[in-house]
Motif scaffolding. Structure first.
Motif, PDB file in Angstrom:
ATOM      1  N   GLY A 117       4.900 -24.413  56.895  1.00 31.79           N
ATOM      2  CA  GLY A 117       6.196 -24.166  56.264  1.00 31.79           C
ATOM      3  C   GLY A 117       5.972 -23.143  55.161  1.00 31.79           C
ATOM      4  N   ASP A 118       6.759 -23.222  54.087  1.00 27.84           N
ATOM      5  CA  ASP A 118       6.577 -22.289  52.968  1.00 27.84           C
ATOM      6  C   ASP A 118       5.651 -22.911  51.931  1.00 27.84           C
ATOM      7  OD1 ASP A 118       8.375 -20.654  54.187  1.00 27.84           O
ATOM      8  OD2 ASP A 118       9.925 -20.813  52.653  1.00 27.84           O
ATOM      9  N   GLY A 119       4.772 -22.097  51.367  1.00 25.12           N
ATOM     10  CA  GLY A 119       4.010 -22.591  50.222  1.00 25.12           C
ATOM     11  C   GLY A 119       2.511 -22.575  50.425  1.00 25.12           C
ATOM     12  N   ASN A 121       2.677 -26.851  47.969  1.00 29.37           N
ATOM     13  CA  ASN A 121       3.302 -26.370  46.740  1.00 29.37           C
ATOM     14  C   ASN A 121       4.183 -25.150  47.031  1.00 29.37           C
ATOM     15  OD1 ASN A 121       4.053 -25.423  44.259  1.00 29.37           O
ATOM     16  ND2 ASN A 121       1.975 -25.150  43.471  1.00 29.37           N
ATOM     17  N   HIS A 122       5.505 -25.367  47.001  1.00 36.38           N
ATOM     18  CA  HIS A 122       6.460 -24.274  47.235  1.00 36.38           C
ATOM     19  C   HIS A 122       7.334 -24.096  45.990  1.00 36.38           C
ATOM     20  CE1 HIS A 122       9.035 -21.482  49.143  1.00 36.38           C
ATOM     21  NE2 HIS A 122       9.920 -22.302  49.680  1.00 36.38           N
ATOM     22  N   GLY A 123       6.674 -24.062  44.833  1.00 35.22           N
ATOM     23  CA  GLY A 123       7.416 -23.916  43.585  1.00 35.22           C
ATOM     24  C   GLY A 123       8.165 -25.196  43.273  1.00 35.22           C
ATOM     25  N   THR A 165      10.524 -28.696  57.133  1.00 30.86           N
ATOM     26  CA  THR A 165       9.532 -28.627  56.053  1.00 30.86           C
ATOM     27  C   THR A 165      10.156 -28.758  54.669  1.00 30.86           C
ATOM     28  OG1 THR A 165       9.655 -26.194  56.017  1.00 30.86           O
ATOM     29  CG2 THR A 165       7.914 -27.215  57.383  1.00 30.86           C
ATOM     30  N   HIS A 166      11.321 -28.139  54.465  1.00 27.97           N
ATOM     31  CA  HIS A 166      11.988 -28.193  53.162  1.00 27.97           C
ATOM     32  C   HIS A 166      13.410 -27.698  53.322  1.00 27.97           C
ATOM     33  CE1 HIS A 166      10.639 -24.039  53.378  1.00 27.97           C
ATOM     34  NE2 HIS A 166      11.392 -23.714  52.340  1.00 27.97           N
ATOM     35  N   LEU A 167      14.212 -27.913  52.284  1.00 28.15           N
ATOM     36  CA  LEU A 167      15.644 -27.673  52.453  1.00 28.15           C
ATOM     37  C   LEU A 167      16.096 -26.301  51.950  1.00 28.15           C
ATOM     38  CD1 LEU A 167      17.187 -31.217  51.830  1.00 28.15           C
ATOM     39  CD2 LEU A 167      16.417 -30.149  53.953  1.00 28.15           C
ATOM     40  N   HIS A 168      15.297 -25.257  52.189  1.00 27.13           N
ATOM     41  CA  HIS A 168      15.821 -23.900  52.080  1.00 27.13           C
ATOM     42  C   HIS A 168      16.491 -23.569  53.413  1.00 27.13           C
ATOM     43  CE1 HIS A 168      12.980 -22.656  48.559  1.00 27.13           C
ATOM     44  NE2 HIS A 168      14.133 -23.131  48.130  1.00 27.13           N
ATOM     45  N   GLY A 169      17.690 -22.958  53.310  1.00 31.81           N
ATOM     46  CA  GLY A 169      18.544 -22.810  54.480  1.00 31.81           C
ATOM     47  C   GLY A 169      17.889 -22.128  55.668  1.00 31.81           C
ATOM     48  N   ASP A 170      16.998 -21.169  55.406  1.00 27.41           N
ATOM     49  CA  ASP A 170      16.393 -20.445  56.535  1.00 27.41           C
ATOM     50  C   ASP A 170      15.501 -21.359  57.385  1.00 27.41           C
ATOM     51  OD1 ASP A 170      14.839 -20.392  54.141  1.00 27.41           O
ATOM     52  OD2 ASP A 170      13.595 -18.746  54.877  1.00 27.41           O
ATOM     53  N   HIS A 171      15.172 -22.542  56.879  1.00 27.46           N
ATOM     54  CA  HIS A 171      14.279 -23.448  57.619  1.00 27.46           C
ATOM     55  C   HIS A 171      14.990 -24.578  58.348  1.00 27.46           C
ATOM     56  CE1 HIS A 171      10.336 -21.883  56.122  1.00 27.46           C
ATOM     57  NE2 HIS A 171      11.183 -21.315  55.276  1.00 27.46           N
ATOM     58  N   PHE A 172      16.289 -24.782  58.081  1.00 20.34           N
ATOM     59  CA  PHE A 172      16.910 -25.936  58.756  1.00 20.34           C
ATOM     60  C   PHE A 172      18.350 -25.739  59.229  1.00 20.34           C
ATOM     61  CE2 PHE A 172      19.955 -28.072  55.888  1.00 20.34           C
ATOM     62  CZ  PHE A 172      19.751 -27.361  54.715  1.00 20.34           C
ATOM     63  N   GLY A 221       6.658 -19.237  44.877  1.00 23.64           N
ATOM     64  CA  GLY A 221       6.037 -20.410  45.518  1.00 23.64           C
ATOM     65  C   GLY A 221       5.603 -20.143  46.947  1.00 23.64           C
ATOM     66  N   HIS A 222       5.214 -18.910  47.227  1.00 26.75           N
ATOM     67  CA  HIS A 222       4.773 -18.558  48.578  1.00 26.75           C
ATOM     68  C   HIS A 222       3.281 -18.272  48.613  1.00 26.75           C
ATOM     69  CE1 HIS A 222       8.381 -18.569  50.965  1.00 26.75           C
ATOM     70  NE2 HIS A 222       9.052 -18.002  49.974  1.00 26.75           N
ATOM     71  N   ALA A 223       2.756 -18.177  49.831  1.00 24.09           N
ATOM     72  CA  ALA A 223       1.335 -17.883  50.017  1.00 24.09           C
ATOM     73  C   ALA A 223       1.139 -16.400  50.316  1.00 24.09           C
ATOM     74  CB  ALA A 223       0.799 -18.718  51.180  1.00 24.09           C
TER      75      ALA A 223
HETATM   76 ZN   LIG Z   1      11.407 -21.811  51.232  1.00 24.80          ZN
END
Ligand SMILES: [Zn+2]
Length: 261
Positions: A160-162, A131-133, A62-69, A198-200
């Motif tokens: 994902g996040d956002g 939208n994740h910031g 979903t995006h390149l924050h480390g906890d996701h990939f 940038g979270h829900a």
């Molecule tokens: Zn994130």
């Protein structure tokens, strides 16, 4: 468990614990399986779920924050060691494709484009901008056939996040959504933190489920600050009834939520 189904492999926000690993969701179709996000430890959870890593056809990040990939790299090693077929990678940006270019275990890397479906065997995986910031981020919609002729399908959306805003909602309305697995980092009382990061909130997730006429909402990515998730759920229930909190290794059969012919 009868396929198609979803297995939550990681339901934590940001930092793993033995009971909640960082984000990863396994979607098993009738013939093919994909991962949406692949946090650290995802392949351990796959083993616990009794699913061979060789079954995975694609990984959508979903995006390149480390906890996701960051679980991707060790899984590529395993795929290679076990002589599995390489996977298709769907990446939020060119950066990850460049890093992975030429690596064993990956057949191709597709850069996600909002609204443009990627075919993975019988599954259609559509990136949807969220939208994740400040960071480029997508959710993924997956159209999942529930019979071999593809007459009936289930629409799954993993955020994902956002937050899913106007263009995201428009896209999802066209695609049709039955089951939502959504970032629910914060309670409404902590809305300031949600906006700043940038979270829900769980209420954002519930409003989306309501607007899209979804049948099931699964809240995930809960902040560790809430020791009792019931308060997060009660915020959501104000606008959407059929809501549950994800746990690691929770399995959700999908055929129950299919659209009628
Ligand atoms: Zn994130």
């Amino acid at each position: 468990v009868r396929k198609p189904c979803i297995v939550v492999l990681g339901s934590a926000a940001a930092i793993p614990s033995p009971s909640r690993f960082v984000p990863s969701v396994l979607l098993m179709g009738l013939r093919s399986a994909i991962l949406m996000d692949i946090g650290e430890g995802a392949q351990i959870r796959l083993q616990e779920a009794g699913v061979s890593v060789c079954k995975i056809k694609a990984v959508a990040v979903t995006h390149l924050h480390g906890d996701h990939f960051l679980g991707l790299f060790p899984m590529l090693q395993t795929l290679t060691m076990q002589s599995c077929n390489p996977v298709k990678l769907i990446s939020p940006s060119q950066e990850l494709c460049s890093v992975i270019s030429g690596a064993q275990g990956v057949s191709e890397c597709v850069v996600a484009v909002h609204g443009q479906s990627v075919v993975v065997a019988e599954l259609a995986v559509t990136p949807v901008a969220v939208n994740h910031g400040g960071i480029l981020a997508f959710g993924y919609h997956v159209s999942v056939p529930i019979d071999s002729k593809g007459r009936r399908k289930v629409g799954v959306f993993y955020s994902g996040d956002g937050v899913c805003e106007d263009e995201c909602k428009q896209c999802l309305k066209q695609l049709g959504v039955d089951v939502i697995i959504h970032d629910s980092s914060f309670m409404v009382a902590d809305i300031g933190r949600a906006i700043a990061s940038g979270h829900a909130t769980s209420l954002d997730a519930a409003k989306l489920a309501n607007e899209l006429n979804a049948k099931l909402l699964v809240l995930t990515h809960l902040s560790a600050r809430y020791s009792d998730p019931r308060s997060v759920v009660s915020d959501a229930r104000r606008v959407f009834q059929n809501v549950i909190v994800a746990r690691d290794l929770m399995t959700i059969p999908l055929s129950y939520y299919a659209q009628p012919c």
